[in-house]
Design an enzyme around this catalytic site. Structure first.
Site, PDB file in Angstrom:
ATOM      1  CE  LYS A   1     -14.290   5.897   1.388  1.00  0.00           C
ATOM      2  NZ  LYS A   1     -13.215   5.896   2.611  1.00  0.00           N
TER       3      LYS A   1
ATOM      4  CG  HIS B   1      -1.917  -0.902   1.261  1.00  0.00           C
ATOM      5  ND1 HIS B   1      -3.143  -0.655   0.831  1.00  0.00           N
ATOM      6  CD2 HIS B   1      -1.838  -2.336   1.719  1.00  0.00           C
ATOM      7  CE1 HIS B   1      -3.925  -1.937   1.147  1.00  0.00           C
ATOM      8  NE2 HIS B   1      -3.091  -2.785   1.622  1.00  0.00           N
TER       9      HIS B   1
ATOM     10  CB  THR C   1     -10.265   5.061  -0.562  1.00  0.00           C
ATOM     11  OG1 THR C   1      -9.746   5.312   0.665  1.00  0.00           O
ATOM     12  CG2 THR C   1      -9.550   3.718  -1.133  1.00  0.00           C
TER      13      THR C   1
ATOM     14  CE  LYS D   1      -2.623  10.758   3.625  1.00  0.00           C
ATOM     15  NZ  LYS D   1      -3.294   9.783   2.666  1.00  0.00           N
TER      16      LYS D   1
ATOM     17  CE  LYS E   1      -6.698  13.957   1.219  1.00  0.00           C
ATOM     18  NZ  LYS E   1      -6.744  12.805   0.003  1.00  0.00           N
ATOM     19  NE  ARG E   2      -3.439  10.224  10.630  1.00  0.00           N
ATOM     20  CZ  ARG E   2      -3.293   9.345  11.593  1.00  0.00           C
ATOM     21  NH1 ARG E   2      -4.058   8.189  11.884  1.00  0.00           N
ATOM     22  NH2 ARG E   2      -2.065   9.336  12.384  1.00  0.00           N
TER      23      ARG E   2
HETATM   24  O1  9GP Z   1      -1.316   5.582   1.643  1.00  0.00           O
HETATM   25  C1  9GP Z   1      -2.149   4.421   1.103  1.00  0.00           C
HETATM   26  C2  9GP Z   1      -3.336   5.126   0.470  1.00  0.00           C
HETATM   27  O2  9GP Z   1      -3.096   5.849  -0.714  1.00  0.00           O
HETATM   28  C3  9GP Z   1      -4.420   3.952   0.081  1.00  0.00           C
HETATM   29  O3  9GP Z   1      -5.523   4.088  -0.442  1.00  0.00           O
HETATM   30  C4  9GP Z   1      -4.684   3.155   1.252  1.00  0.00           C
HETATM   31  C5  9GP Z   1      -5.512   1.754   0.844  1.00  0.00           C
HETATM   32  O4  9GP Z   1      -4.866   0.848  -0.073  1.00  0.00           O
HETATM   33  O5  9GP Z   1      -3.246   2.619   1.981  1.00  0.00           O
HETATM   34  C6  9GP Z   1      -2.431   3.696   2.196  1.00  0.00           C
HETATM   35  N1  9GP Z   1      -1.245   3.150   2.725  1.00  0.00           N
HETATM   36  C7  9GP Z   1      -1.007   3.057   4.108  1.00  0.00           C
HETATM   37  O6  9GP Z   1      -1.912   3.609   5.012  1.00  0.00           O
HETATM   38  C8  9GP Z   1       0.352   2.347   4.518  1.00  0.00           C
HETATM   39  O7  9GP Z   1       0.907   1.536   3.746  1.00  0.00           O
END
Ligand code: 9GP
Length: 841
Positions: free
Chosen positions: A682, A374, A678, A573, A567-568
């Site tokens: 949404k 991820h 994601t 970001k 978002k975080r």
């Molecule tokens: O930072 C990614 C995010 O872009 C992605 O949508 C999400 C689900 O796939 O994973 C996040 N990754 C993490 O939180 C750490 O690997």
């Protein structure tokens, strides 16, 4: 004693079988019964929280019945199951989701109203289950919803944290963390005190010869902790299938405190063991895209994977099949590298406990696991120090070394003499101390590795995992673009829009096949449809405006353009880009004549998100946003032309209010850094447009909805490396407009400048790693384009409707079907609907 009831007595059980409540009357009966018996209250002391509890229990009872049947069905069918191992499940609230998925929300609404309550107030009583940080945990929650809705035999395995992600308070503009004790009353979980696993840590390894002369390793001594299962039912939408999420909680192995110490008056230390054991599942680590290598975190990981594997292996053994059939019955998906020790643990179970030969065991292991990556951010890629593993899991370290040895031997065979390659791909990094590279271990131990959006999957193949593509060939690496569940993120969050869509598509079937959204494109010019669409958006903005007023005290005008970034908080970001852009907007407005201002587009810039408690720069960003808000929001000259708010404690239930209310949302990461994202999906699904970089899933969203319906800006991923290089070794000139922003901050317009100097110097003096200055001009220009576009409301509406109609691809159902076919090789197991439930109910 055999637990099941003997044949002759089963008729009595069948006769007394419990039936789910039917209709409003049945629902009210259940609520009153639970208030009076389960909660021991009455109509004279039934407040909203009691009504929430009773309503939840009524629905829970229904879920349990289907859940039991689903589990029985899966056991009898004896088909292959998938186990989704995730250290995070960001579930949010359960009641609303359960009512909608079961199809009984209307019944509950009128029933509650007759009993004297508003359903919205009851839903609002529930504490979010916040067992996750951000995108990764929420993705896992969407996947559980899709797995159940598509009738796949699937289990989730995670940890039952006593404290989920902290609650965020904003005090004097700063983030303050408050513990989230969410378990006071949680009707959605079932403790299974009979399902326990003994988990071992520390100790040492001895070797002996077994009867056949084979050497066996024995892991002895050390500490023991007990894992207790807590089960959470996961209802599918419009299907009786109800899957299981099993969360493990830790307890001292003895289960009791030390009586001897207690009797001799050492009261405090008599409970110390118990407390130490319970610490393992006490808190969720609050880092998103950052790994810190703390021993307790490694303990959590092993505790959870060991308990889960024990459970999976026990279930498999009941089938009495040979071990070679294990991969035909079991698929295990690793959600990021956090569960990678599961690979080592399964190999250990096979060779040390079950007595399989190494190669036979390893063959089964690698066929069983799939690994999802991820992130490409170096600070988020897990590495554990060899001495730490050696101490905590001595046998596992030996196995890791053996896995590495055999792997490197096979590489050497294909690439003789390439010592550099061996060094690069070794699972053990030859650093001081040596480190275990968990992503490499996950790749070597899995049959498939996937990224989460096309660009991301390409990037992992050409950068961090390039050598592995060379070694294994490209087929081991694949892409599964993320998705979201339309049940929560459209139907639940935006019921009026869902209803409007259903009125045009003819049914709610689009919630099961999101590609049916394309039917609404036919109505893009239909005046009534457009009017209603616009009214819904406005009503959602009014709802958010009320929330903003209640939580921040700021009054915002719902007619203004709502620009959202939730978002975080993370430098990659780029909330700093957004707030610098917002300051630029403020300065521009200030410099305008009153006549010019009349033509300006009013805006509300909305931020929300948590910073990891130890992430100082992220906290500075939050502070700057709040300080800018404090100045701008009371500037009478500016008035409604600009408001800046920071919504505290962003979580899933707040996202359900915020997402449907955006006009524009910001997905503006430095190209190549956001694996997918994601929330971008949404927002578009709820009729908001996005401003974004060519990063993560933004690229596929653009391809699906069309370039005219998204606002893209900024440098491309392929240019990032050169730009960074130029910043460091060439001259680095800062965008002049950005310099004006820096000057205003340095002049103290937004409070003490020294608080924000680090944010400025990261760009000006330290190489601008996230390319804030490089992208600033196109970011500002794009926002000017957005202002103009928004003024033409008719065209804007056309863009929004068109975009929604083309979002079918981004359902997590599509995504889960891809995993099922390409990685897990599992089939759905359908069930008939329970009596009295009609299609679409
Ligand atoms: O930072 C990614 C995010 O872009 C992605 O949508 C999400 C689900 O796939 O994973 C996040 N990754 C993490 O939180 C750490 O690997």
């Amino acid at each position: 004693v055999e637990a099941s009831i003997p044949e002759p007595q089963r008729a009595a059980w069948t006769k007394h079988q419990i039936k789910p409540f039917t209709g409003q009357d049945g629902f009210e009966n259940e609520v009153v019964r639970h208030v009076e018996t389960t909660l021991a209250r009455s109509m004279f002391n039934c407040d909203e929280s009691a009504a929430y509890a009773a309503t939840s229990l009524a629905f829970r009872d229904r879920l349990i019945l289907e859940w039991n049947k689903t589990q029985q069905r899966q056991t009898f069918a004896d088909s292959k199951r998938v186990y989704y191992l995730s250290l995070e499940f960001l579930m949010g609230r359960a009641l609303d989701n359960a009512m909608l998925n079961i199809g009984q929300k209307d019944v509950a609404k009128s029933g509650l109203s007759e009993l004297g309550f508003r359903i919205e107030d009851i839903i609002d009583q529930e504490h979010d289950a916040a067992l996750g940080n951000g995108g990764l945990g929420r993705l896992a929650a969407c996947f559980l919803d899709s797995l159940a809705s598509l009738n796949y035999p699937a289990w989730g395995y995670g940890l039952r944290y006593r404290y989920g992600i902290f609650k965020q308070e904003i005090i004097d503009g700063y983030q303050v963390e408050v513990p989230d004790y969410w378990l006071d009353f949680n009707p959605w979980e079932f403790p299974r005190h009979d399902v326990t696993v003994d988990i071992q840590f520390y100790g040492n390894v001895t070797k002996s010869q077994d009867d056949s002369g084979k050497t066996r390793a024995h892991w002895e001594g050390g500490d023991h902790v007990t894992a207790i299962a807590y089960d959470v039912p996961i209802p599918g939408y419009d299907t009786p299938s109800t899957n299981n999420l099993r969360l493990w909680s830790s307890k001292a192995a003895s289960g009791e405190f030390d009586f001897q110490k207690f009797n001799s008056g050492e009261y405090e230390s008599s409970v110390a063991d118990q407390q130490r054991a319970e610490t393992i599942s006490a808190v969720l680590y609050p880092n998103d895209n950052l790994e810190r290598g703390k021993e307790l975190r490694l303990k959590q990981q092993y505790f959870w994977v060991a308990a889960s594997l024990h459970d999976i292996v026990r279930r498999f053994k009941k089938s009495k099949r040979p071990w070679s059939e294990f991969p035909d019955q079991v698929a295990i998906q690793l959600n990021d590298t956090h569960p990678t020790l599961a690979i080592v643990e399964l190999q250990r179970i096979f060779i040390d406990i079950e007595g399989l030969a190494w190669d036979e065991a390893w063959n089964i292991v690698t066929q069983t696991f799939g690994y999802t990556n991820h992130t490409v951010l170096p600070e988020a890629l897990e590495k554990w120090s060899v001495p730490l593993i050696q101490n905590l899991l001595p046998r596992h370290l030996q196995i890791i070394y053996d896995i590495n040895l055999f792997f490197l031997q096979s590489v050497e065979k294909e690439h003789p003499g390439d010592r550099e390659l061996l060094g690069r791909v070794s699972i053990i990094e030859e650093s001081q101390p040596k480190m275990v590279r968990m992503a490499y271990l996950a790749i070597v131990g899995s049959h498939k590795v996937n990224g989460v959006a096309e660009l991301h999957s390409d990037l992992i193949k050409t950068t961090i995992f390039k050598d592995f593509v060379e070694i294994y060939g490209p087929d081991k690496f694949t892409n599964v673009t993320n998705g979201i569940t339309p049940r929560r993120w459209l139907h639940q969050a935006n019921p009026r829009l869902s209803e409007l869509i259903a009125s045009k598509t003819g049914s709610y079937n689009f919630l099961k096949d999101l590609t049916e959204l394309n039917k609404i494109e036919l109505y893009v010019n239909d005046a009534d449809f457009r009017k209603e669409w616009q009214e819904i958006k406005y009503a959602n903005k009014v709802r958010l405006a009320k929330h903003i007023k209640n939580s921040t005290g700021v009054t915002v005008n719902p007619a203004a353009l709502f620009d959202v970034q939730v978002k975080r908080i993370h430098e990659y970001k780029r909330q700093q880009l957004n707030i610098f852009g917002t300051i630029h907007r403020y300065l521009t407005l200030k410099a305008m004549s009153p006549e010019e201002r009349k033509k300006a587009q009013p805006r509300v810039t909305i931020f929300g998100g948590k910073a990891a408690p130890g992430y100082w720069m992220a906290k500075q960003i939050i502070h700057l946003v709040n300080n800018v808000g404090a100045v701008v929001n009371k500037d009478e000259e500016i008035g409604d032309l600009l408001k800046v708010v920071f919504l505290e404690d962003y979580n899933v239930s707040k996202a359900e209010i915020i997402t449907p209310a955006s006009d524009i949302s910001e997905h503006i990461s430095t190209a190549g850094t956001e694996a997918s994202g994601t929330s971008n999906m949404k927002f578009v699904l709820n009729g908001g447009l996005i401003v974004g970089t060519c990063d993560g899933a933004n690229i596929e969203i653009t391809r699906e909805i069309g370039e005219d319906n998204i606002f893209l800006f900024g440098n491309l991923a392929e240019d990032v490396e050169d730009l960074r290089h130029a910043h460091t070794y060439g001259s680095h000139s800062i965008d002049p407009d950005l310099n004006k922003v820096f000057k205003a901050i340095e002049d103290g317009v937004f409070g003490q400048p020294h608080d924000f100097l680090a944010l400025i110097s990261a760009v000006r003096d330290h190489g601008d790693y996230y390319l804030v200055s490089d992208d600033f001009h196109s970011y500002i220009e794009t926002h000017t384009v957005i202002d103009e576009a928004y003024k033409n409301q008719e065209q804007w509406l056309t863009k929004a409707i068109t975009a929604v109609s083309r979002m079918g691809f981004f359902s997590s159902d599509r995504c889960i079907n891809e995993y099922a076919e390409e990685i897990w090789n599992i089939e759905p197991l359908k069930a008939d609907k329970p009596e009295g439930v009609k299609d679409g109910e």
